[in-house]
Every structure is written in C-alpha cells, then in structure tokens.
Design a protein around this motif. Structure first.
Motif, PDB file in Angstrom:
ATOM      1  N   GLU A  15       0.828  -1.214   0.000  1.00  0.00           N
ATOM      2  CA  GLU A  15       0.000   0.000   0.000  1.00  0.00           C
ATOM      3  C   GLU A  15       0.860   1.261   0.000  1.00  0.00           C
ATOM      4  OE1 GLU A  15      -3.170   0.262  -0.724  1.00  0.00           O
ATOM      5  OE2 GLU A  15      -3.281  -1.923  -0.850  1.00  0.00           O
ATOM      6  N   ALA A  16       1.963   1.253   0.738  1.00  0.00           N
ATOM      7  CA  ALA A  16       2.862   2.418   0.765  1.00  0.00           C
ATOM      8  C   ALA A  16       3.537   2.596  -0.591  1.00  0.00           C
ATOM      9  CB  ALA A  16       3.902   2.264   1.864  1.00  0.00           C
ATOM     10  N   PHE A  17       3.978   1.488  -1.196  1.00  0.00           N
ATOM     11  CA  PHE A  17       4.570   1.524  -2.538  1.00  0.00           C
ATOM     12  C   PHE A  17       3.546   2.051  -3.543  1.00  0.00           C
ATOM     13  CE2 PHE A  17       5.049  -0.535  -6.672  1.00  0.00           C
ATOM     14  CZ  PHE A  17       6.345  -0.196  -7.017  1.00  0.00           C
ATOM     15  N   ALA A  18       2.324   1.501  -3.475  1.00  0.00           N
ATOM     16  CA  ALA A  18       1.269   1.909  -4.412  1.00  0.00           C
ATOM     17  C   ALA A  18       0.921   3.387  -4.250  1.00  0.00           C
ATOM     18  CB  ALA A  18       0.028   1.035  -4.213  1.00  0.00           C
ATOM     19  N   ALA A  19       0.937   3.885  -3.022  1.00  0.00           N
ATOM     20  CA  ALA A  19       0.654   5.310  -2.801  1.00  0.00           C
ATOM     21  C   ALA A  19       1.741   6.178  -3.435  1.00  0.00           C
ATOM     22  CB  ALA A  19       0.533   5.594  -1.308  1.00  0.00           C
ATOM     23  N   LEU A  20       3.009   5.767  -3.287  1.00  0.00           N
ATOM     24  CA  LEU A  20       4.108   6.524  -3.901  1.00  0.00           C
ATOM     25  C   LEU A  20       3.986   6.518  -5.423  1.00  0.00           C
ATOM     26  CD1 LEU A  20       6.818   8.001  -4.010  1.00  0.00           C
ATOM     27  CD2 LEU A  20       7.950   5.792  -3.611  1.00  0.00           C
ATOM     28  N   ALA A  21       3.796   5.346  -6.003  1.00  0.00           N
ATOM     29  CA  ALA A  21       3.654   5.268  -7.465  1.00  0.00           C
ATOM     30  C   ALA A  21       2.426   6.042  -7.918  1.00  0.00           C
ATOM     31  CB  ALA A  21       3.572   3.810  -7.907  1.00  0.00           C
ATOM     32  N   GLY A  22       1.342   5.931  -7.184  1.00  0.00           N
ATOM     33  CA  GLY A  22       0.108   6.630  -7.534  1.00  0.00           C
ATOM     34  C   GLY A  22       0.241   8.145  -7.503  1.00  0.00           C
ATOM     35  N   ARG A  23       1.036   8.657  -6.566  1.00  0.00           N
ATOM     36  CA  ARG A  23       1.268  10.112  -6.497  1.00  0.00           C
ATOM     37  C   ARG A  23       2.003  10.629  -7.724  1.00  0.00           C
ATOM     38  NH1 ARG A  23       2.948   8.831  -1.215  1.00  0.00           N
ATOM     39  NH2 ARG A  23       5.139   9.309  -1.642  1.00  0.00           N
ATOM     40  N   HIS A  24       2.600   9.713  -8.492  1.00  0.00           N
ATOM     41  CA  HIS A  24       3.395  10.090  -9.656  1.00  0.00           C
ATOM     42  C   HIS A  24       2.850   9.428 -10.926  1.00  0.00           C
ATOM     43  CE1 HIS A  24       5.918  11.018  -6.206  1.00  0.00           C
ATOM     44  NE2 HIS A  24       6.436  11.959  -6.966  1.00  0.00           N
ATOM     45  N   ASN A  25       1.537   9.311 -10.994  1.00  0.00           N
ATOM     46  CA  ASN A  25       0.850   8.783 -12.180  1.00  0.00           C
ATOM     47  C   ASN A  25       1.367   7.409 -12.604  1.00  0.00           C
ATOM     48  OD1 ASN A  25      -0.732  11.172 -12.410  1.00  0.00           O
ATOM     49  ND2 ASN A  25       1.054  12.187 -13.308  1.00  0.00           N
ATOM     50  N   VAL A  27       4.311   6.264 -12.295  1.00  0.00           N
ATOM     51  CA  VAL A  27       5.746   6.380 -12.575  1.00  0.00           C
ATOM     52  C   VAL A  27       6.060   6.103 -14.046  1.00  0.00           C
ATOM     53  CG1 VAL A  27       8.053   5.618 -11.896  1.00  0.00           C
ATOM     54  CG2 VAL A  27       6.235   5.699 -10.201  1.00  0.00           C
ATOM     55  N   TRP A  28       6.777   6.982 -14.668  1.00  0.00           N
ATOM     56  CA  TRP A  28       7.223   6.848 -16.060  1.00  0.00           C
ATOM     57  C   TRP A  28       6.118   6.342 -16.986  1.00  0.00           C
ATOM     58  CZ3 TRP A  28      11.035   4.929 -12.440  1.00  0.00           C
ATOM     59  CH2 TRP A  28      12.043   5.864 -12.206  1.00  0.00           C
ATOM     60  N   ASN A  29       5.125   7.178 -17.188  1.00  0.00           N
ATOM     61  CA  ASN A  29       4.009   6.856 -18.082  1.00  0.00           C
ATOM     62  C   ASN A  29       3.224   5.628 -17.652  1.00  0.00           C
ATOM     63  OD1 ASN A  29       3.977   8.968 -19.845  1.00  0.00           O
ATOM     64  ND2 ASN A  29       5.325   7.996 -21.335  1.00  0.00           N
ATOM     65  N   GLY A  30       3.079   5.425 -16.372  1.00  0.00           N
ATOM     66  CA  GLY A  30       2.254   4.323 -15.891  1.00  0.00           C
ATOM     67  C   GLY A  30       2.933   2.971 -15.872  1.00  0.00           C
ATOM     68  N   CYS A  31       4.252   2.932 -15.871  1.00  0.00           N
ATOM     69  CA  CYS A  31       5.003   1.675 -15.889  1.00  0.00           C
ATOM     70  C   CYS A  31       4.823   0.861 -14.607  1.00  0.00           C
ATOM     71  CB  CYS A  31       6.483   1.965 -16.125  1.00  0.00           C
ATOM     72  SG  CYS A  31       7.553   0.533 -15.979  1.00  0.00           S
ATOM     73  N   TRP A  32       4.686   1.526 -13.473  1.00  0.00           N
ATOM     74  CA  TRP A  32       4.596   0.877 -12.167  1.00  0.00           C
ATOM     75  C   TRP A  32       5.811   0.009 -11.883  1.00  0.00           C
ATOM     76  CZ3 TRP A  32       1.385   1.150  -7.936  1.00  0.00           C
ATOM     77  CH2 TRP A  32       0.331   2.053  -8.061  1.00  0.00           C
ATOM     78  N   CYS A  33       6.952   0.392 -12.463  1.00  0.00           N
ATOM     79  CA  CYS A  33       8.214  -0.311 -12.240  1.00  0.00           C
ATOM     80  C   CYS A  33       8.087  -1.783 -12.657  1.00  0.00           C
ATOM     81  CB  CYS A  33       8.668  -0.179 -10.786  1.00  0.00           C
ATOM     82  SG  CYS A  33      10.457  -0.312 -10.580  1.00  0.00           S
ATOM     83  N   THR A  34       7.492  -1.993 -13.838  1.00  0.00           N
ATOM     84  CA  THR A  34       7.340  -3.352 -14.367  1.00  0.00           C
ATOM     85  C   THR A  34       8.216  -3.611 -15.591  1.00  0.00           C
ATOM     86  OG1 THR A  34       5.505  -2.677 -15.798  1.00  0.00           O
ATOM     87  CG2 THR A  34       4.931  -3.549 -13.616  1.00  0.00           C
ATOM     88  N   TRP A  35       8.805  -2.591 -16.167  1.00  0.00           N
ATOM     89  CA  TRP A  35       9.467  -2.754 -17.467  1.00  0.00           C
ATOM     90  C   TRP A  35      10.536  -3.836 -17.461  1.00  0.00           C
ATOM     91  CZ3 TRP A  35      13.875  -2.994 -20.217  1.00  0.00           C
ATOM     92  CH2 TRP A  35      13.741  -2.920 -21.594  1.00  0.00           C
ATOM     93  N   PHE A  36      11.273  -3.984 -16.391  1.00  0.00           N
ATOM     94  CA  PHE A  36      12.381  -4.938 -16.351  1.00  0.00           C
ATOM     95  C   PHE A  36      11.918  -6.369 -16.069  1.00  0.00           C
ATOM     96  CE2 PHE A  36      14.087  -0.752 -15.381  1.00  0.00           C
ATOM     97  CZ  PHE A  36      15.080  -0.664 -16.345  1.00  0.00           C
TER      98      PHE A  36
END
Length: 191
Positions: A15-25, A27-36
């Motif tokens: 939930e804390a991770f999701a809140a951080l990513a959510g505050r920044h759309n 992250v990087w065009n909605g990647c959610w740190c999944t690209w790798f």
C-alpha cells in the motif's frame, strides 16, 4: 534531514509503494516499475494493467525493492532481483556480447518522490537493497547506471542512478553499455 528507514517491498508494504507510485501517475508513463520484469513483455498495458502486474508479482514474491520511508510515507525505492526476475535491460545485444557471467542480482530501477529528490534518498535505497541482498545470501550484484560525466541531469531521467552513486557504494566499473550507461559490479557478502 529526516531519519529514513528502509523496508523490503512485499505484501505488508504494498500500500505504501502503491501510494508513492500513484502520487506520480504510476511512474514513467504508468510503468509501475514493471518494465524490467518478464510480465512487461505484454506491451501496451494500461497504467491499471501494469499496477495489477506489479501487485501480482509482489504477492508472489517475484518483485523485490528496498523501499525508503520517511515515517509511514514511502518516498523512494531501488528495484533489485535475480536476472530471471528482471531479464529486460536496455542495450541487451551489446550487454550480451560482453558478458562473462550473469550476476546473482541486478539493480534495475530507482525512483524518488519529486519532493525528496536530491536529498540522498537514492543512496539510502541503494544501501538498503545491498543490505537486503546480503540478508538473502549475497553474491555478485550488477547495476547499469548513467555516466553523467559531471553534467547535471534531470533526476527524472536517472532511473538507473549515476556512476558516481555506485562508485561511492563500492561498485567497480566493468564496461560501457549503450551511449551513456555502464555496467558496474560489486560482490556482496552474506549477512
């Protein structure tokens, strides 16, 4: 400066991770740190689709990161994992051509909340990731930071961190990768 703490990404910190990513759309065009991750091979995912992929990987124990907290607020992270977990890297053909051995772990992505940038959060996240790797048994750790050659670069473009950051953490330059990125390594002893 606040007293930061580091916790591993997991179901308890999602939930804390999701809140951080959510505050920044996301992250990087909605990647959610999944690209790798291999799941990101499903290109064209929506922001919501990437969020769901990341949450599933976290719940399955197949997504790792050192999350930096300011109190209860997650303010940054450093993503890490074995090559099987994070197979997608930029400049892959050039990387593979110079490969002598795969690392035990890769550090692939940093993100710092816009309100906390240039305050040392990335260095704390890096130390946290190395500590978590040591707790997991250690091994050869590889990173792909940007060599800024002393130039000031917008923090939003430094998803891999900088060569200087990794040198300060004891990493050794191995070789170039792409135009401005490097391959750097460090052996981490088991805790």
């Amino acid at each position: 400066m606040s007293s930061y703490t580091v916790k591993p990404l997991g179901p308890e910190t999602w939930e804390a991770f999701a809140a951080l990513a959510g505050r920044h759309n996301g992250v990087w065009n909605g990647c959610w740190c999944t690209w790798f991750h291999p799941a990101c091979a499903e290109r064209g995912q929506s922001t919501e689709g990437n969020r769901a992929i990341k949450e599933r990987l976290v719940n399955e124990g197949r997504a790792h990161a050192a999350l930096v907290f300011d109190g209860d607020l997650a303010v940054g992270w450093c993503e890490y994992g074995p090559p099987e977990e994070l197979p997608n890297i930029y400049h892959r053909k050039e990387y593979d051509a110079g490969l002598d051995r795969l690392p035990d772990y890769r550090l692939t992505c940093f993100f710092v909340d816009r309100n906390y940038r240039r305050q040392g959060v990335a260095a704390i996240a890096l130390r946290g990731a190395l500590d978590l790797i040591a707790q997991a048994g250690g091994g050869l750790v590889e990173a792909y930071p940007q060599d800024t050659q002393g130039k000031r670069i917008s923090a939003s473009f430094l998803y891999n961190g900088t060569r200087t950051l990794f040198e300060q953490a004891g990493f050794t330059y191995t070789r170039p990768k792409g135009k401005n990125h490097t391959v750097m390594r460090k052996t981490v002893t088991a805790a």
